[in-house]
Motif scaffolding. Structure first.
Motif, PDB file in Angstrom:
ATOM      1  N   GLU A  59     -50.145 123.569  42.455  1.00  0.00           N
ATOM      2  CA  GLU A  59     -50.145 124.203  43.779  1.00  0.00           C
ATOM      3  C   GLU A  59     -49.108 123.630  44.729  1.00  0.00           C
ATOM      4  O   GLU A  59     -48.530 124.358  45.546  1.00  0.00           O
ATOM      5  N   VAL A  60     -48.838 122.318  44.644  1.00  0.00           N
ATOM      6  CA  VAL A  60     -47.965 121.656  45.615  1.00  0.00           C
ATOM      7  C   VAL A  60     -46.893 120.837  44.890  1.00  0.00           C
ATOM      8  O   VAL A  60     -46.795 119.628  45.064  1.00  0.00           O
ATOM      9  N   SER A  61     -46.073 121.489  44.103  1.00  0.00           N
ATOM     10  CA  SER A  61     -45.123 120.786  43.250  1.00  0.00           C
ATOM     11  C   SER A  61     -43.777 120.467  43.916  1.00  0.00           C
ATOM     12  O   SER A  61     -43.010 119.644  43.382  1.00  0.00           O
ATOM     13  N   ASP A  62     -43.466 121.078  45.039  1.00  0.00           N
ATOM     14  CA  ASP A  62     -42.164 120.854  45.667  1.00  0.00           C
ATOM     15  C   ASP A  62     -41.978 119.383  46.026  1.00  0.00           C
ATOM     16  O   ASP A  62     -42.838 118.774  46.665  1.00  0.00           O
ATOM     17  N   GLY A  63     -40.835 118.824  45.621  1.00  0.00           N
ATOM     18  CA  GLY A  63     -40.533 117.432  45.923  1.00  0.00           C
ATOM     19  C   GLY A  63     -41.022 116.450  44.871  1.00  0.00           C
ATOM     20  O   GLY A  63     -40.803 115.243  45.008  1.00  0.00           O
ATOM     21  N   TYR A  64     -41.655 116.971  43.832  1.00  0.00           N
ATOM     22  CA  TYR A  64     -42.189 116.133  42.751  1.00  0.00           C
ATOM     23  C   TYR A  64     -41.661 116.601  41.395  1.00  0.00           C
ATOM     24  O   TYR A  64     -41.465 117.797  41.185  1.00  0.00           O
ATOM     25  N   SER A  65     -41.482 115.644  40.514  1.00  0.00           N
ATOM     26  CA  SER A  65     -41.199 115.972  39.119  1.00  0.00           C
ATOM     27  C   SER A  65     -42.071 115.089  38.240  1.00  0.00           C
ATOM     28  O   SER A  65     -42.587 114.063  38.696  1.00  0.00           O
ATOM     29  N   VAL A  66     -42.263 115.515  37.010  1.00  0.00           N
ATOM     30  CA  VAL A  66     -43.115 114.764  36.087  1.00  0.00           C
ATOM     31  C   VAL A  66     -42.438 114.669  34.730  1.00  0.00           C
ATOM     32  O   VAL A  66     -41.541 115.446  34.405  1.00  0.00           O
ATOM     33  N   SER A  67     -42.905 113.715  33.967  1.00  0.00           N
ATOM     34  CA  SER A  67     -42.442 113.602  32.586  1.00  0.00           C
ATOM     35  C   SER A  67     -43.566 113.046  31.728  1.00  0.00           C
ATOM     36  O   SER A  67     -44.378 112.239  32.191  1.00  0.00           O
ATOM     37  N   ARG A  68     -43.561 113.506  30.489  1.00  0.00           N
ATOM     38  CA  ARG A  68     -44.554 113.011  29.539  1.00  0.00           C
ATOM     39  C   ARG A  68     -43.868 112.870  28.186  1.00  0.00           C
ATOM     40  O   ARG A  68     -43.759 113.822  27.427  1.00  0.00           O
ATOM     41  N   SER A  69     -43.433 111.661  27.903  1.00  0.00           N
ATOM     42  CA  SER A  69     -42.733 111.381  26.647  1.00  0.00           C
ATOM     43  C   SER A  69     -43.682 110.888  25.562  1.00  0.00           C
ATOM     44  O   SER A  69     -43.332 110.891  24.373  1.00  0.00           O
ATOM     45  N   LYS A  70     -44.871 110.456  25.958  1.00  0.00           N
ATOM     46  CA  LYS A  70     -45.894 110.014  25.018  1.00  0.00           C
ATOM     47  C   LYS A  70     -47.235 110.591  25.452  1.00  0.00           C
ATOM     48  O   LYS A  70     -47.443 110.839  26.643  1.00  0.00           O
ATOM     49  N   THR A  71     -48.107 110.768  24.515  1.00  0.00           N
ATOM     50  CA  THR A  71     -49.424 111.328  24.824  1.00  0.00           C
ATOM     51  C   THR A  71     -50.121 110.528  25.914  1.00  0.00           C
ATOM     52  O   THR A  71     -50.778 111.094  26.794  1.00  0.00           O
ATOM     53  N   GLU A  72     -49.980 109.228  25.876  1.00  0.00           N
ATOM     54  CA  GLU A  72     -50.755 108.372  26.763  1.00  0.00           C
ATOM     55  C   GLU A  72     -50.192 108.185  28.162  1.00  0.00           C
ATOM     56  O   GLU A  72     -50.876 107.681  29.039  1.00  0.00           O
ATOM     57  N   ASP A  73     -48.945 108.568  28.376  1.00  0.00           N
ATOM     58  CA  ASP A  73     -48.322 108.313  29.676  1.00  0.00           C
ATOM     59  C   ASP A  73     -47.846 109.587  30.367  1.00  0.00           C
ATOM     60  O   ASP A  73     -47.196 110.442  29.742  1.00  0.00           O
ATOM     61  N   PHE A  74     -48.138 109.665  31.655  1.00  0.00           N
ATOM     62  CA  PHE A  74     -47.716 110.814  32.464  1.00  0.00           C
ATOM     63  C   PHE A  74     -47.152 110.243  33.761  1.00  0.00           C
ATOM     64  O   PHE A  74     -47.873 109.562  34.502  1.00  0.00           O
ATOM     65  N   LEU A  75     -45.875 110.469  33.987  1.00  0.00           N
ATOM     66  CA  LEU A  75     -45.202 109.894  35.136  1.00  0.00           C
ATOM     67  C   LEU A  75     -44.986 110.942  36.225  1.00  0.00           C
ATOM     68  O   LEU A  75     -44.601 112.071  35.937  1.00  0.00           O
ATOM     69  N   LEU A  76     -45.209 110.537  37.447  1.00  0.00           N
ATOM     70  CA  LEU A  76     -44.946 111.387  38.606  1.00  0.00           C
ATOM     71  C   LEU A  76     -43.825 110.748  39.411  1.00  0.00           C
ATOM     72  O   LEU A  76     -43.931 109.583  39.793  1.00  0.00           O
ATOM     73  N   THR A  77     -42.763 111.502  39.667  1.00  0.00           N
ATOM     74  CA  THR A  77     -41.621 110.975  40.403  1.00  0.00           C
ATOM     75  C   THR A  77     -41.390 111.745  41.692  1.00  0.00           C
ATOM     76  O   THR A  77     -41.371 112.984  41.682  1.00  0.00           O
TER      77      THR A  77
END
Lengths: 114, 115
Positions: A59-77
């Motif tokens: 719903e509120v994604s503007d200004g944020y990006s994410v990445s998930r290179s492994k099942t266990e980790d989810f990064l918010l930038t």
């Protein structure tokens, strides 16, 4: 409690600086989510992931990006933090993405952007 | 997703039974009703889920009338530690695999338990 950790737990940064928040799970759940929680708005979905390298906007994604290179980790930038991004950020996980599937939440990260 | 309406806040006392009602007039046939609890400085946690009639677990009971346009979360004999925000969510168990919907948390009901 589900094995979900978030780091850092608290962060103070300045406007314009990049910030990365990390969510780590030990449950091997497929779905991961980032929410922000602000007074008067409840919880709002920023981004979610349905697998490694598979992400989508919330719903509120503007200004944020994410990445998930492994099942266990989810990064918010936050590419360039703004004061409007001062909030408490929660990571959550679930086995599936149906509305009836239980989401398990992490302890949260309190971010202050000066 | 069906919109939900619940009281912003409620007060009660230790040892009392607390009932929090959620209105969801536009609930669809395949929607389930789920309640989450959030303590200060913590993430929400699942309490209970139901489709119709009554569901009970070790924490709470959920009452859903026949028309399913509302539901009531019942907390028996509350204690100070039940002070929290309670969220009512309504959603379809068929909706998966993508899209920005899924769980939608409103503002919840802030329950305050006093001694």
């Amino acid at each position: 409690d589900a094995g979900i950790t978030q780091s850092p737990r608290h962060k103070v940064t300045e406007t314009g600086t990049p910030v990365t928040l990390r969510c780590h799970q030990t449950e091997n759940h497929r779905y991961m989510y980032w929410y922000r929680q602000d007074p008067g708005h409840g919880l709002r979905l920023i981004h979610y992931s349905y697998g490694v390298k598979d992400t989508d906007k919330g719903e509120v994604s503007d200004g944020y990006s994410v990445s998930r290179s492994k099942t266990e980790d989810f990064l918010l930038t936050l590419e360039s933090a703004t004061s409007s991004q001062t909030s408490v950020y929660f990571c959550a996980i679930s086995l599936d993405r149906t509305s009836t599937d239980t989401q398990y939440f992490g302890p949260g990260t309190r971010l202050t952007v000066l | 997703l069906a919109k939900t309406t619940q009281p912003i806040s409620m007060d009660s006392y230790e040892g009392q039974e607390v009932n929090i009602t959620c209105s969801h007039n536009n609930i669809a046939t395949n929607d389930y009703i789920t309640w989450y609890q959030q303590f200060p400085s913590q993430g929400p946690r699942f309490i209970i889920q139901g489709y119709k009639t009554k569901v009970t677990n070790e924490v709470a009971s959920l009452f859903i009338p026949a028309d399913r346009k509302s539901s009531t979360l019942s907390l028996p004999r509350v204690s100070l530690s039940d002070t929290a925000v309670y969220y009512c969510l309504v959603g379809d168990n068929r909706r998966s695999g993508g899209g920005a919907d899924g769980l939608t948390f409103g503002k919840g009901t802030h329950l305050i338990i006093q001694p």
